[in-house]
Scaffold this active site. Structure first.
Site, short mmCIF file in Angstrom:
data_model
loop_
_atom_site.label_atom_id
_atom_site.label_comp_id
_atom_site.label_asym_id
_atom_site.label_seq_id
_atom_site.Cartn_x
_atom_site.Cartn_y
_atom_site.Cartn_z
N ARG A 188 42.07 17.36 106.60
CA ARG A 188 42.13 15.90 106.63
C ARG A 188 43.36 15.41 105.89
O ARG A 188 43.36 14.33 105.33
CB ARG A 188 40.88 15.31 106.00
CG ARG A 188 40.70 15.83 104.60
CD ARG A 188 39.60 15.23 103.84
NE ARG A 188 39.23 16.21 102.83
CZ ARG A 188 38.51 15.97 101.77
NH1 ARG A 188 38.04 14.78 101.59
NH2 ARG A 188 38.23 16.92 100.91
N ASP A 232 40.38 27.75 96.90
CA ASP A 232 41.29 26.88 97.65
C ASP A 232 41.56 25.58 96.88
O ASP A 232 42.43 24.81 97.28
CB ASP A 232 40.73 26.56 99.04
CG ASP A 232 39.31 26.04 99.00
OD1 ASP A 232 38.43 26.76 98.49
OD2 ASP A 232 39.07 24.91 99.46
N ASN A 233 40.81 25.35 95.81
CA ASN A 233 41.06 24.16 94.99
C ASN A 233 41.67 24.55 93.65
O ASN A 233 41.61 23.79 92.69
CB ASN A 233 39.76 23.39 94.77
CG ASN A 233 39.21 22.82 96.08
OD1 ASN A 233 39.97 22.59 97.02
ND2 ASN A 233 37.91 22.59 96.14
P1 AMP Z 1 37.28 20.53 99.74
O1 AMP Z 1 36.36 21.56 99.17
O2 AMP Z 1 36.74 19.16 99.70
O3 AMP Z 1 38.64 20.61 99.13
O4 AMP Z 1 37.45 20.87 101.30
C1 AMP Z 1 37.27 22.13 101.83
C2 AMP Z 1 37.83 22.22 103.23
O5 AMP Z 1 37.20 21.28 104.10
C3 AMP Z 1 39.32 21.92 103.32
O6 AMP Z 1 39.89 22.83 104.25
C4 AMP Z 1 39.37 20.51 103.82
O7 AMP Z 1 40.56 20.24 104.51
C5 AMP Z 1 38.16 20.46 104.74
N1 AMP Z 1 37.63 19.09 104.88
C6 AMP Z 1 37.00 18.36 103.95
N2 AMP Z 1 36.67 17.16 104.43
C7 AMP Z 1 37.09 17.10 105.69
C8 AMP Z 1 37.04 16.09 106.74
N3 AMP Z 1 36.49 14.90 106.57
N4 AMP Z 1 37.58 16.41 107.92
C9 AMP Z 1 38.15 17.61 108.14
N5 AMP Z 1 38.22 18.57 107.21
C10 AMP Z 1 37.71 18.34 106.01
MG MG Z 2 40.10 21.45 98.78
#
Ligand code: AMP
Ligand code: MG
Length: 472
Positions: A90, A247-248
């Site tokens: 996103r 990944d974070n």
């Molecule tokens: P996060 O743990 O929130 O950093 O996200 C984990 C993964 O999910 C990352 O690859 C983000 O790009 C993906 N992601 C989170 N929210 C969305 C969304 N609304 N649409 C598409 N991909 C998402």
């Molecule tokens: Mg992330």
């Protein structure tokens, strides 16, 4: 007015590092907030960013000349489980700008539409999480914690469907890079040594320019050191990241990906806010152990670059990882000694800090106000049983704590959950007053303005936020 001059160094890396694509346009972009002081630091013209052309860029409706928008690919361990392909689902990296001091800054749009890495997601963000990331990342910066920054937030004029329909928004995120432990893991899992070397060179140029570009062991050493200091800093502020997936975890030692993060009110080492963290994997007190686990994943991804002989590579990587314990302990002690007004200490002072924390936990003492209250005599008010504080304080006072050091180390204001939540609810009703006020006050977290007393106060029982959400 001048438009920013973009370029994109990441786009010079091989094609398999990303997918090039433009952001998806939105119907009715409007500026929600612009960070003027960050714009100045980056050498960007704030008036231009406020203009129609600027807002069109911040919303992803126009891509500026020189930019080369792309979604970065990465992998990662999420809650311990391996995901071979994640990536900007996103978000899009527009490119980078060069600040007047010569430093390079990624300009990324978060909430800019679907990409090949969106999986089931819609690629969008809603105003609540965008406001949260804006407030918390800027507060972290003001608190002196390395972090990604927030340059702007725009609303899109398009609703996003979550538990309900919410106004869509896009955050402009700024960082020295967006390279994660998971970026290294992605190429390591594919045994793509050429890509790993290119990534290492890029990351070293960006974050550790004193190293030679192929010094994988030196790089690992620096990341271990930077992340140990970062998490010790979080601990000293009662900050819980909430999703410490690999990944974070940023290789430059920045706080990145503000999702269900939160600052604790009452001190509790087992505290968890994130609605998806059912087993407390990322609880406050678990953060250092999780970090070393994440760093071990980085070490393992770097092995082929550390030494062509695997046994020797493992031995060298392990020696670096063993340094994490002492590194972190030293960083933690420095933070907590300063919090009680001491510049150094030994076993006795460590025991003193731990004794205070134990008493705070037993007495549901507010983390921020207890430490802040040490030098103005109000700390004891935070304890259910104030005599529990007095007994500790007698021993502590004998050490001649430095009030100035405590005032510089212990903020009086943190972005409290209930205030962020209230600001979001008000913004949803079209009133941005609390957001503006919080944002302005959080820029000066160490000097308590009398009129901000309400923002410093812990939540009343009915105001307490018990859970936070990713917002995705
Ligand atoms: P996060 O743990 O929130 O950093 O996200 C984990 C993964 O999910 C990352 O690859 C983000 O790009 C993906 N992601 C989170 N929210 C969305 C969304 N609304 N649409 C598409 N991909 C998402
Ligand atoms: Mg992330």
């Amino acid at each position: 007015m001048t438009a920013p001059r973009f370029d994109n160094q990441y786009a010079t890396l091989p094609e398999r590092f990303y997918t090039r694509m433009p952001p998806t346009p939105v119907p009715a972009p409007a500026l929600f907030q612009l960070n003027d002081s960050l714009a100045v630091q980056l050498g960007l013209d704030a008036d231009w960013l406020r203009s129609d052309a600027g807002i069109a860029m911040l919303a992803g409706n126009e891509t500026p000349p020189g930019s080369a928008p792309l979604a970065q690919v990465y992998a990662g361990h999420q809650f311990g489980g391996w995901s071979p392909q994640l990536g900007d689902g996103r978000a899009l990296l527009l490119g980078e700008v060069t600040a007047p001091d010569g430093s390079h800054w990624d300009i990324q749009l978060k909430g800019s539409g679907p990409t090949p890495y969106s999986r089931a997601g819609d690629g969008r963000a809603w105003l609540g999480p965008v406001m949260r990331e804006y407030l918390v990342s800027e507060a972290m910066h003001a608190l002196g914690v390395p972090t990604t920054r927030a340059l702007a937030a725009v609303t899109t004029g398009q609703d996003v469907l979550r538990e309900a329909r919410f106004p869509g928004a896009i955050l402009t995120r700024v960082a020295s890079s967006h390279i994660r432990v998971g970026t290294f893991q992605y190429f390591a899992a594919q045994q793509d040594q050429e890509a790993l070397s290119a990534l290492l060179g890029f990351a070293i140029r960006r974050h550790y320019p004193d190293l030679t570009e192929d010094d994988a062991l030196g790089f690992l050493t620096e990341v271990v050191h930077a992340q140990a200091a970062l998490v010790a800093h979080w601990m000293g502020l009662g900050f819980i990241h909430g999703v410490m997936n690999t990944d974070n975890c940023h290789v430059g030692g920045l706080t990145i990906d503000y999702g269900p993060c939160a600052f604790m009110d009452a001190y509790d080492p087992r505290k968890v806010f994130s609605s998806i963290d059912q087993f407390g994997r990322y609880a406050y007190g678990a953060q250092p152990e999780i970090l070393v686990w994440n760093l071990a994943q980085l070490a393992s991804a770097l092995l082929p670059l550390i030494d062509s002989d695997t046994d020797r590579a493992v031995e060298k990587a392990q020696a670096v990882l063993h340094q994490f314990g002492p590194d972190y302990t030293q960083a933690w002690q420095k933070v907590f000694f300063a919090k009680i007004g001491l510049t150094s200490g030994g076993e006795g002072e460590i025991a003193l800090v731990q004794d205070l924390l134990t008493r705070m936990a037993e007495n549901q003492a507010d983390f921020t106000l207890t430490f802040r209250g040490l030098h103005d005599g109000t700390a004891r008010d935070q304890f259910v049983d104030p005599t529990a504080f007095d007994a500790w304080s007698d021993v502590w006072q004998a050490k001649n704590p430095d009030a100035g050091l405590m005032a510089r180390t212990n903020p009086s204001l943190i972005p409290r959950n209930h205030q962020i939540e209230a600001a979001i609810q008000e913004a949803l009703r079209g009133d941005n007053t609390r957001f503006e006020r919080l944002n302005a006050a959080l820029a000066r977290p160490f000097d308590a303005a009398p009129e901000d007393a309400d923002l410093r106060a812990p939540p009343a029982e009915q105001e307490q936020v018990r859970q936070t959400f990713c917002g995705t």
